[in-house]
Enzyme design. Structure first.
Site, PDB file in Angstrom:
ATOM      1  N   ALA A  66       0.804  -1.164  -0.114  1.00 40.25           N
ATOM      2  CA  ALA A  66       0.014   0.098   0.172  1.00 40.25           C
ATOM      3  C   ALA A  66       0.990   1.241   0.231  1.00 40.25           C
ATOM      4  CB  ALA A  66      -0.907  -0.048   1.244  1.00 40.25           C
ATOM      5  N   GLU A 132       4.341  -5.164   7.328  1.00 38.25           N
ATOM      6  CA  GLU A 132       3.835  -3.932   7.907  1.00 38.25           C
ATOM      7  C   GLU A 132       4.224  -3.728   9.429  1.00 38.25           C
ATOM      8  OE1 GLU A 132       2.565  -6.296   6.074  1.00 38.25           O
ATOM      9  OE2 GLU A 132       0.890  -5.434   4.767  1.00 38.25           O
TER      10      GLU A 132
HETATM   11  N1  CAA Z   1       4.563   3.332  -0.616  1.00 36.08           N
HETATM   12  C1  CAA Z   1       4.963   4.380  -1.252  1.00 36.08           C
HETATM   13  N2  CAA Z   1       6.211   4.701  -1.908  1.00 36.08           N
HETATM   14  C2  CAA Z   1       6.776   3.422  -1.776  1.00 36.08           C
HETATM   15  C3  CAA Z   1       6.501   2.132  -1.445  1.00 36.08           C
HETATM   16  C4  CAA Z   1       5.403   2.034  -0.871  1.00 36.08           C
HETATM   17  N3  CAA Z   1       4.925   0.951  -0.321  1.00 36.08           N
HETATM   18  N4  CAA Z   1       7.480   1.303  -1.917  1.00 36.08           N
HETATM   19  C5  CAA Z   1       8.421   1.933  -2.567  1.00 36.08           C
HETATM   20  N5  CAA Z   1       8.043   3.236  -2.603  1.00 36.08           N
HETATM   21  C6  CAA Z   1       8.676   4.181  -3.438  1.00 36.08           C
HETATM   22  C7  CAA Z   1      10.115   4.765  -2.558  1.00 36.08           C
HETATM   23  O1  CAA Z   1       9.362   5.737  -1.763  1.00 36.08           O
HETATM   24  C8  CAA Z   1      10.674   5.301  -3.661  1.00 36.08           C
HETATM   25  O2  CAA Z   1      10.275   6.739  -4.043  1.00 36.08           O
HETATM   26  P1  CAA Z   1      11.274   7.786  -4.103  1.00 36.08           P
HETATM   27  O3  CAA Z   1      12.312   7.544  -5.513  1.00 36.08           O
HETATM   28  O4  CAA Z   1      10.423   8.939  -4.355  1.00 36.08           O
HETATM   29  O5  CAA Z   1      11.925   7.988  -2.819  1.00 36.08           O
HETATM   30  C9  CAA Z   1      10.503   4.494  -4.750  1.00 36.08           C
HETATM   31  O6  CAA Z   1       9.283   3.797  -4.568  1.00 36.08           O
HETATM   32  C10 CAA Z   1      11.550   3.490  -5.209  1.00 36.08           C
HETATM   33  O7  CAA Z   1      11.746   2.776  -3.894  1.00 36.08           O
HETATM   34  P2  CAA Z   1      13.059   2.459  -3.288  1.00 36.08           P
HETATM   35  O8  CAA Z   1      14.001   3.543  -3.485  1.00 36.08           O
HETATM   36  O9  CAA Z   1      12.944   2.286  -1.739  1.00 36.08           O
HETATM   37  O10 CAA Z   1      13.503   1.048  -3.654  1.00 36.08           O
HETATM   38  P3  CAA Z   1      14.578   0.117  -3.300  1.00 36.08           P
HETATM   39  O11 CAA Z   1      14.756  -0.817  -4.492  1.00 36.08           O
HETATM   40  O12 CAA Z   1      15.603   0.947  -2.514  1.00 36.08           O
HETATM   41  O13 CAA Z   1      13.980  -0.758  -2.036  1.00 36.08           O
HETATM   42  C11 CAA Z   1      11.769  -1.769  -1.120  1.00 36.08           C
HETATM   43  C12 CAA Z   1      12.703  -1.580  -2.600  1.00 36.08           C
HETATM   44  C13 CAA Z   1      12.976  -2.816  -0.264  1.00 36.08           C
HETATM   45  C14 CAA Z   1      10.656  -2.689  -1.795  1.00 36.08           C
HETATM   46  C15 CAA Z   1      11.449  -0.549  -0.501  1.00 36.08           C
HETATM   47  O14 CAA Z   1      10.887   0.115  -1.551  1.00 36.08           O
HETATM   48  C16 CAA Z   1      10.459  -0.819   0.433  1.00 36.08           C
HETATM   49  O15 CAA Z   1      10.865  -1.407   1.459  1.00 36.08           O
HETATM   50  N6  CAA Z   1       9.310  -0.604   0.442  1.00 36.08           N
HETATM   51  C17 CAA Z   1       8.150  -0.779   1.167  1.00 36.08           C
HETATM   52  C18 CAA Z   1       7.750  -2.077   1.474  1.00 36.08           C
HETATM   53  C19 CAA Z   1       6.825  -2.114   2.383  1.00 36.08           C
HETATM   54  O16 CAA Z   1       6.862  -1.702   3.703  1.00 36.08           O
HETATM   55  N7  CAA Z   1       5.436  -2.442   2.054  1.00 36.08           N
HETATM   56  C20 CAA Z   1       4.256  -2.297   3.160  1.00 36.08           C
HETATM   57  C21 CAA Z   1       3.448  -1.297   2.861  1.00 36.08           C
HETATM   58  S1  CAA Z   1       2.411  -1.007   3.876  1.00 36.08           S
HETATM   59  C22 CAA Z   1       0.904  -1.870   3.537  1.00 36.08           C
HETATM   60  O17 CAA Z   1       1.066  -2.599   2.458  1.00 36.08           O
HETATM   61  C23 CAA Z   1      -0.355  -1.895   4.412  1.00 36.08           C
HETATM   62  C24 CAA Z   1      -1.178  -3.086   4.092  1.00 36.08           C
HETATM   63  O18 CAA Z   1      -1.280  -4.139   4.375  1.00 36.08           O
HETATM   64  C25 CAA Z   1      -2.242  -2.910   2.905  1.00 36.08           C
END
Ligand code: CAA
Length: 258
Positions: A66, A132
């Site tokens: 999300a 999460e």
């Molecule tokens: N929400 C918003 N933006 C996100 C995102 C997310 N879940 N995941 C990645 N992005 C964005 C990053 O912020 C980044 O944007 P900017 O360039 O503007 O900073 C862009 O996508 C690229 O991401 P990264 O630079 O972080 O890429 P990476 O290759 O270094 O890392 C990753 C990849 C490990 C997947 C990392 O992006 C990450 O940890 N993302 C979040 C994963 C996460 O926590 N997901 C759970 C979300 S909460 C949820 O889903 C609730 C639910 O139950 C419904």
């Protein structure tokens, strides 16, 4: 088709394709994505010319969850009143079989979106997880309920409580993934599987999906009653008569999807 901004939508034969397309955010699932995916899936579902739907992301990310930035400043009452993930219930309710073709990250809501699909095909590069807990929250798009049904209580608890990410191979071993394929074959494998499914009688596909869904929700006795009802109902369909006649006549069936 409608003008979508966060997804690409395409029909190839009897297969409807929904491609998540927010490359700058690793396909993070914001409100617009959920509305568009739900609308596209519902449109395919209303079309008897579609017998299977594929949801796919990019090579790097099916969906990284999300949209955290969209949620960060929300209050509890805002989350409740807007039913923040409510559009996903519409996606999960489509009657047509849906295949998730997962490459790269399927995290949080991305993993949960895959689990809303009937079949999860994974590239060997795929990574799954419910991280999460690292954000001070819990899965909110069905993960606590669907993961436990997929992999059992102890695996689900470990993944949800620790936030540990797993590769495709482990995901397949624990039953989260239907099948793992080489990343370079994911599109072809998804196409072949979806085309095979879509060639079957849509009427029996929908009955099968309804019965499989019932198994996720109901007791054994209730689920068996659903199966009995769905099985019997198919005997008033043209495709049941055709399918069984084709068997007797030793020829392939020509389904009319009724
Ligand atoms: N929400 C918003 N933006 C996100 C995102 C997310 N879940 N995941 C990645 N992005 C964005 C990053 O912020 C980044 O944007 P900017 O360039 O503007 O900073 C862009 O996508 C690229 O991401 P990264 O630079 O972080 O890429 P990476 O290759 O270094 O890392 C990753 C990849 C490990 C997947 C990392 O992006 C990450 O940890 N993302 C979040 C994963 C996460 O926590 N997901 C759970 C979300 S909460 C949820 O889903 C609730 C639910 O139950 C419904």
């Amino acid at each position: 088709t409608a003008a979508y901004e966060t997804i690409l939508v395409e029909q190839r034969g009897r297969v409807g394709w929904i491609t998540l397309n927010r490359p700058n955010a690793l396909n993070a699932l914001n409100a617009q994505v959920s509305e568009e995916v739900a609308a596209a899936a519902e449109a395919f579902d209303a079309d008897d010319g579609i017998g299977a739907i594929v949801v796919i992301g990019s090579e790097k990310a099916f969906a990284a969850g999300a949209d955290i930035k969209e949620m960060e400043s929300k209050t509890a009452s805002e989350m409740r009143e807007t039913d923040h993930f409510g559009a996903w219930d519409r996606f999960a309710a489509v009657r047509t079989p849906v295949i998730a073709a997962v490459s790269g990250y399927a995290l949080g809501g991305g993993c949960e979106l895959a689990m809303m699909c009937d079949i999860i095909l994974a590239a060997d590069t795929a990574t799954f997880g419910q991280p999460e807990i690292n954000l001070g929250v819990i899965p909110g798009m069905g993960g606590t309920q669907r993961l436990i049904r997929a992999v059992g209580s102890y695996k689900a608890a470990e993944l949800i409580l620790s936030g540990r990410l797993i590769k495709a191979e482990e995901a397949e071993r624990i039953g989260l993934v239907s099948r793992v394929v080489p990343a370079s074959d994911l599109l072809d494998e998804a196409t072949t599987l979806a085309t095979t499914i879509a060639s079957k009688s849509l009427t029996s596909l929908r009955a099968a999906k309804a019965t499989l869904d019932a198994a996720m929700q109901l007791s054994l006795a209730e689920g068996l009653a659903v199966e009995k009802r769905e099985f019997a109902a198919l005997f008033d369909t043209a495709d049941q008569k055709e399918g069984m006649a084709a068997f007797r006549e030793k020829r392939p069936p020509h389904f009319v999807h009724r």
